[in-house]
Write an enzyme that holds these catalytic residues in place. Sequence first.
Site, PDB file in Angstrom:
ATOM      1  N   SER A 200       0.854  -1.181   0.000  1.00  0.00           N
ATOM      2  CA  SER A 200       0.000   0.000   0.000  1.00  0.00           C
ATOM      3  C   SER A 200       0.893   1.236   0.000  1.00  0.00           C
ATOM      4  O   SER A 200       2.114   1.131   0.121  1.00  0.00           O
ATOM      5  CB  SER A 200      -0.886   0.006   1.240  1.00  0.00           C
ATOM      6  OG  SER A 200      -0.085   0.295   2.361  1.00  0.00           O
ATOM      7  N   LYS A 201       0.284   2.375  -0.100  1.00  0.00           N
ATOM      8  CA  LYS A 201       1.019   3.642  -0.115  1.00  0.00           C
ATOM      9  C   LYS A 201       1.934   3.775   1.097  1.00  0.00           C
ATOM     10  O   LYS A 201       2.994   4.350   1.028  1.00  0.00           O
ATOM     11  CB  LYS A 201       0.037   4.820  -0.108  1.00  0.00           C
ATOM     12  CG  LYS A 201      -0.412   5.203  -1.508  1.00  0.00           C
ATOM     13  CD  LYS A 201       0.285   6.490  -1.974  1.00  0.00           C
ATOM     14  CE  LYS A 201       0.416   6.585  -3.471  1.00  0.00           C
ATOM     15  NZ  LYS A 201      -0.789   6.546  -4.234  1.00  0.00           N
ATOM     16  N   ARG A 202       1.468   3.201   2.221  1.00  0.00           N
ATOM     17  CA  ARG A 202       2.258   3.323   3.438  1.00  0.00           C
ATOM     18  C   ARG A 202       3.599   2.612   3.333  1.00  0.00           C
ATOM     19  O   ARG A 202       4.566   2.990   3.927  1.00  0.00           O
ATOM     20  CB  ARG A 202       1.478   2.760   4.635  1.00  0.00           C
ATOM     21  CG  ARG A 202       1.040   3.827   5.576  1.00  0.00           C
ATOM     22  CD  ARG A 202       0.253   3.327   6.766  1.00  0.00           C
ATOM     23  NE  ARG A 202      -0.161   1.943   6.745  1.00  0.00           N
ATOM     24  CZ  ARG A 202       0.423   0.992   7.451  1.00  0.00           C
ATOM     25  NH1 ARG A 202       1.462   1.276   8.197  1.00  0.00           N
ATOM     26  NH2 ARG A 202      -0.048  -0.228   7.422  1.00  0.00           N
TER      27      ARG A 202
END
Length: 414
Positions: A200-202
Amino acid sequence: MIRVRIAPSPTGIPHIGNTRTALFNYLFARHNDGKFILRIEDTDRKRLVVGAKEAIIEILDWLGLEHDEEYIQSERIDIYKKYSEELLNNNIAYKDQGAVWLKVPKGKIFKWSDAIGNKQISFKSDVIEDFVIIKSDGFPTYHFANVVDDHLMDITHVIRGDEWISSTPKHLFLYEVFGWHAPVFAHLPVILGPDKSKLSKRHGAESVLYFRDQGYLKEALLNFMILLGWNPGEDREIMDMNTMIKLFDLKDINTGSPIFDIKKLDWINGVYIRQTQNSNLKTQIYEFYNGKYPDDMIEKTIPLIKERIKKLSDYLPLCEFFFNDPESYEVDVSDKKEVIRKVIKVIEKQDVWKADIIGEKMLDFAREIKIKNSEFFMTLRIAVTGKKISPPLNESMEILGKEKVIERLNKATS
Ligand code: GLU
């Protein structure tokens, strides 16, 4: 000769996943004295993203993954048209609702031995519907242009993410109808986040440019990426580009999904920072902050922080006080004005401005006025740097210079 390609679609900015694919292709080509080709697959006109093509090239340039040949599919429309006409003439393809479709017969089996783990993979053609090869806007589909180009460009190995496995039977069928030899396929296991879910973006799904802008060094990022699914079969983890080229082999790619671990990237980046020569690190920090901070001062501070920073962006929070007076104090020192005034007197008398001498004088002073070392140095640190945590204080004061230190101390008493 080995010829490999990366075939990014400019529908987004490359993330760690696509960029690892680029690295593996590059290493495979260089290891085998082959060619590494960049092919921009921009035939899905509706999904083009402004600036994506430029970002792809910027990332490859930054990382030094130099390609030997470059092609842009939108400039090759006539070629795909010609090949689709051949299939139409042979009655293998047909036109319907403005598009050209490929007929897929039932009862066939498409199989290949994937170079990753030597897995046999097979699909029944019964599960594959007829599919479009030229769209109504005249552009080819991904499947069609991809196969025509891999053939015309003599690609020997298709190394790509395993999300393309389900497309491979269509590609094999295209090779078959044209009577072409199919390349070796190597489908790389997808990279997962620390919780084993999709990236994910994280963690890691952001643009590779984000890592550059956070102050990761390209050598560290390359080293980090090669370990996502590959290892040289020994304990060694830190490798420069030449070593990577020498050791890289498709047969050592793991069949399981690698996990993206930002802590590992931070660790590797820290190792590379410590390996960097001071003068070179100075230039990197100077450029990272766009020349905003004088490089002679950066140079002096490097021995103090080299062991402590993990990425270039860690530099300023630690060292800003060398360039700017503190605007606020992390601890209130307004009740310490008396002590600070006294220490200014000691410092004013100090002729030899060297860290160890300054340190001795400060210890003598603390003893004399019977104040605990820890308390005294905290007061001094706050007054000089504004911060509870700083690089070693005596060395920092030496670098700042006597006048500047006195000025800061005066300010803290005002
Ligand atoms: N254009 C595809 C992509 O965006 C290429 C996949 C392949 O390598 O065949 O990744």
